[in-house]
Design a protein around this motif. Structure first.
Motif, PDB file in Angstrom:
ATOM      1  N   LYS A 106      48.408 -18.113   9.169  1.00 16.67           N
ATOM      2  CA  LYS A 106      47.299 -18.358  10.085  1.00 16.67           C
ATOM      3  C   LYS A 106      45.964 -18.191   9.370  1.00 16.67           C
ATOM      4  O   LYS A 106      45.037 -18.984   9.544  1.00 16.67           O
ATOM      5  CB  LYS A 106      47.383 -17.410  11.281  1.00 16.67           C
ATOM      6  CG  LYS A 106      46.386 -17.732  12.376  1.00 16.67           C
ATOM      7  CD  LYS A 106      46.649 -16.907  13.630  1.00 16.67           C
ATOM      8  CE  LYS A 106      45.684 -17.310  14.744  1.00 16.67           C
ATOM      9  NZ  LYS A 106      45.925 -16.507  15.977  1.00 16.67           N
ATOM     10  N   GLY A 107      45.874 -17.142   8.522  1.00 17.92           N
ATOM     11  CA  GLY A 107      44.639 -16.905   7.772  1.00 17.92           C
ATOM     12  C   GLY A 107      44.381 -18.007   6.756  1.00 17.92           C
ATOM     13  O   GLY A 107      43.249 -18.476   6.603  1.00 17.92           O
ATOM     14  N   VAL A 108      45.437 -18.427   6.046  1.00 20.73           N
ATOM     15  CA  VAL A 108      45.310 -19.505   5.059  1.00 20.73           C
ATOM     16  C   VAL A 108      44.905 -20.804   5.737  1.00 20.73           C
ATOM     17  O   VAL A 108      44.075 -21.566   5.226  1.00 20.73           O
ATOM     18  CB  VAL A 108      46.644 -19.691   4.303  1.00 20.73           C
ATOM     19  CG1 VAL A 108      46.613 -20.969   3.479  1.00 20.73           C
ATOM     20  CG2 VAL A 108      46.905 -18.498   3.405  1.00 20.73           C
ATOM     21  N   LYS A 109      45.482 -21.048   6.894  1.00 19.11           N
ATOM     22  CA  LYS A 109      45.174 -22.274   7.642  1.00 19.11           C
ATOM     23  C   LYS A 109      43.693 -22.337   8.005  1.00 19.11           C
ATOM     24  O   LYS A 109      43.028 -23.363   7.847  1.00 19.11           O
ATOM     25  CB  LYS A 109      46.028 -22.331   8.909  1.00 19.11           C
ATOM     26  CG  LYS A 109      45.747 -23.533   9.797  1.00 19.11           C
ATOM     27  CD  LYS A 109      46.574 -23.450  11.068  1.00 19.11           C
ATOM     28  CE  LYS A 109      46.195 -24.577  12.016  1.00 19.11           C
ATOM     29  NZ  LYS A 109      46.925 -24.461  13.308  1.00 19.11           N
ATOM     30  N   GLU A 110      43.163 -21.221   8.490  1.00 23.97           N
ATOM     31  CA  GLU A 110      41.745 -21.167   8.870  1.00 23.97           C
ATOM     32  C   GLU A 110      40.840 -21.338   7.653  1.00 23.97           C
ATOM     33  O   GLU A 110      39.821 -22.021   7.715  1.00 23.97           O
ATOM     34  CB  GLU A 110      41.455 -19.841   9.573  1.00 23.97           C
ATOM     35  CG  GLU A 110      42.141 -19.712  10.933  1.00 23.97           C
ATOM     36  CD  GLU A 110      41.954 -18.341  11.563  1.00 23.97           C
ATOM     37  OE1 GLU A 110      41.388 -17.453  10.875  1.00 23.97           O
ATOM     38  OE2 GLU A 110      42.370 -18.145  12.716  1.00 23.97           O
ATOM     39  N   ALA A 111      41.239 -20.714   6.533  1.00 28.17           N
ATOM     40  CA  ALA A 111      40.441 -20.820   5.307  1.00 28.17           C
ATOM     41  C   ALA A 111      40.435 -22.255   4.778  1.00 28.17           C
ATOM     42  O   ALA A 111      39.390 -22.768   4.362  1.00 28.17           O
ATOM     43  CB  ALA A 111      41.001 -19.871   4.246  1.00 28.17           C
ATOM     44  N   LEU A 116      38.331 -27.563   3.508  1.00 27.19           N
ATOM     45  CA  LEU A 116      38.587 -29.007   3.475  1.00 27.19           C
ATOM     46  C   LEU A 116      37.822 -29.786   4.534  1.00 27.19           C
ATOM     47  O   LEU A 116      37.664 -31.002   4.431  1.00 27.19           O
ATOM     48  CB  LEU A 116      40.094 -29.271   3.644  1.00 27.19           C
ATOM     49  CG  LEU A 116      41.023 -28.616   2.618  1.00 27.19           C
ATOM     50  CD1 LEU A 116      42.482 -28.839   3.005  1.00 27.19           C
ATOM     51  CD2 LEU A 116      40.756 -29.185   1.224  1.00 27.19           C
ATOM     52  N   GLY A 117      37.379 -29.078   5.575  1.00 21.40           N
ATOM     53  CA  GLY A 117      36.673 -29.759   6.655  1.00 21.40           C
ATOM     54  C   GLY A 117      37.601 -30.563   7.546  1.00 21.40           C
ATOM     55  O   GLY A 117      37.188 -31.482   8.241  1.00 21.40           O
ATOM     56  N   ARG A 118      38.878 -30.210   7.527  1.00 17.65           N
ATOM     57  CA  ARG A 118      39.876 -30.904   8.354  1.00 17.65           C
ATOM     58  C   ARG A 118      41.089 -29.987   8.528  1.00 17.65           C
ATOM     59  O   ARG A 118      41.180 -28.925   7.919  1.00 17.65           O
ATOM     60  CB  ARG A 118      40.335 -32.206   7.688  1.00 17.65           C
ATOM     61  CG  ARG A 118      40.968 -32.014   6.321  1.00 17.65           C
ATOM     62  CD  ARG A 118      41.590 -33.281   5.792  1.00 17.65           C
ATOM     63  NE  ARG A 118      42.045 -33.146   4.415  1.00 17.65           N
ATOM     64  CZ  ARG A 118      43.164 -32.535   4.041  1.00 17.65           C
ATOM     65  NH1 ARG A 118      43.960 -31.988   4.956  1.00 17.65           N
ATOM     66  NH2 ARG A 118      43.496 -32.463   2.758  1.00 17.65           N
ATOM     67  N   GLU A 119      42.013 -30.438   9.377  1.00 15.85           N
ATOM     68  CA  GLU A 119      43.234 -29.682   9.608  1.00 15.85           C
ATOM     69  C   GLU A 119      44.124 -29.746   8.361  1.00 15.85           C
ATOM     70  O   GLU A 119      44.482 -30.831   7.905  1.00 15.85           O
ATOM     71  CB  GLU A 119      43.980 -30.276  10.810  1.00 15.85           C
ATOM     72  CG  GLU A 119      45.154 -29.453  11.299  1.00 15.85           C
ATOM     73  CD  GLU A 119      44.725 -28.258  12.123  1.00 15.85           C
ATOM     74  OE1 GLU A 119      43.567 -28.221  12.554  1.00 15.85           O
ATOM     75  OE2 GLU A 119      45.553 -27.372  12.328  1.00 15.85           O
ATOM     76  N   PRO A 120      44.487 -28.621   7.763  1.00 15.88           N
ATOM     77  CA  PRO A 120      45.351 -28.661   6.570  1.00 15.88           C
ATOM     78  C   PRO A 120      46.776 -29.061   6.928  1.00 15.88           C
ATOM     79  O   PRO A 120      47.238 -28.815   8.051  1.00 15.88           O
ATOM     80  CB  PRO A 120      45.300 -27.222   6.055  1.00 15.88           C
ATOM     81  CG  PRO A 120      45.046 -26.406   7.278  1.00 15.88           C
ATOM     82  CD  PRO A 120      44.124 -27.231   8.127  1.00 15.88           C
ATOM     83  N   THR A 121      47.465 -29.661   6.002  1.00 14.39           N
ATOM     84  CA  THR A 121      48.850 -30.062   6.233  1.00 14.39           C
ATOM     85  C   THR A 121      49.781 -28.870   5.980  1.00 14.39           C
ATOM     86  O   THR A 121      49.376 -27.862   5.389  1.00 14.39           O
ATOM     87  CB  THR A 121      49.269 -31.207   5.288  1.00 14.39           C
ATOM     88  OG1 THR A 121      49.245 -30.716   3.929  1.00 14.39           O
ATOM     89  CG2 THR A 121      48.321 -32.385   5.417  1.00 14.39           C
TER      90      THR A 121
END
Length: 237
Positions: A106-111, A116-121
């Motif tokens: 969850k933390g990595v996703k938010e970072a 990236l300025g977008r939703e990470p895969t």
């Protein structure tokens, strides 16, 4: 062969970049399906991650000989993954390691979202954590909250609908036995090669290409034989 088919073929041959591109290009499709499950008490982003698992499965299992568009095949795979998650949520005990991985994810996703300025895969998140996508998916599922089957999800006109009302009905055991007996009889009437094709295709979920390599014949031959076998079985039913 169109661009999507080329990417799928490359992904099946082990091209990770082709697989990632297919996932990226079909994010809109996943979100369109996630919106169908709105209002059930789940974070849409969590459902998106689960739907993405279904998308990846669709990419890996799609047979290029199918006479359908990839999106047509992917929709029920994505929706099915979300439905299974909603049905099974909270019923499985998970390890502390999975829960800790879920928190880190969850933390990595938010970072990554900020970077990236977008939703990470899923692949990007898994790469940052140094784990495989399957392990990441399992960790994300472990972080879901447990819902009571008695939770009210709709209230109106003096009546209410509970979460348990949305669960699929259990199958009829007697009917299952009859179906298995009938299917067993039909399989026994097939030749050894025909039976091998049906079992590998529908029980082991192998592609026609994989079966062709094992049997030493072409994918076109497998496709023709499969259609012929299914037609014969339907007529007998």
């Amino acid at each position: 062969m169109d661009e999507t088919a080329k990417l799928i073929q490359s992904a099946h041959e082990g091209d990770k970049s082709a697989r990632d591109r297919l996932v990226s290009e079909n994010m809109g499709l996943v979100w369109s399906i996630v919106r169908r499950f709105g209002g059930r008490g789940y974070d849409p982003e969590d459902l998106f991650q689960i739907g993405s698992i279904g998308l990846i499965k669709a990419i890996d299992k799609f047979d290029l000989s199918f006479d359908v568009k990839f999106s047509t095949y992917a929709v029920p795979m994505i929706a099915g993954e979300i439905k299974r998650f909603l049905r099974d949520d909270g019923m499985i005990k998970v390890s502390r390691v999975l829960k800790e991985t879920a928190v880190k994810a969850k933390g990595v996703k938010e970072a990554l979202n900020l970077k990236l300025g977008r939703e990470p895969t899923l692949n990007e998140i898994a790469g940052e954590l140094g784990i495989c996508v399957e392990e990441l998916a399992a960790a994300m599922e472990s972080g879901a909250e447990i819902e009571s089957l008695q939770k009210t999800i709709y209230q109106g006109d003096g009546s209410s609908i509970h979460l348990m009302d949305k669960l699929e009905e259990k199958s009829n055991p007697a009917e299952e036995v009859m179906n298995k007996m009938l299917l067993g009889r039909l399989l026994n009437e097939l030749s050894p090669q025909e039976r091998k094709i049906i079992i590998r295709r529908y029980y082991m979920e192998q592609t026609q290409t994989q079966i062709a390599k094992e049997l030493g014949i072409s994918q076109v031959q497998v496709s023709r034989m499969e259609k012929k076998i299914l037609k014969s079985m339907r007529e007998k039913l």
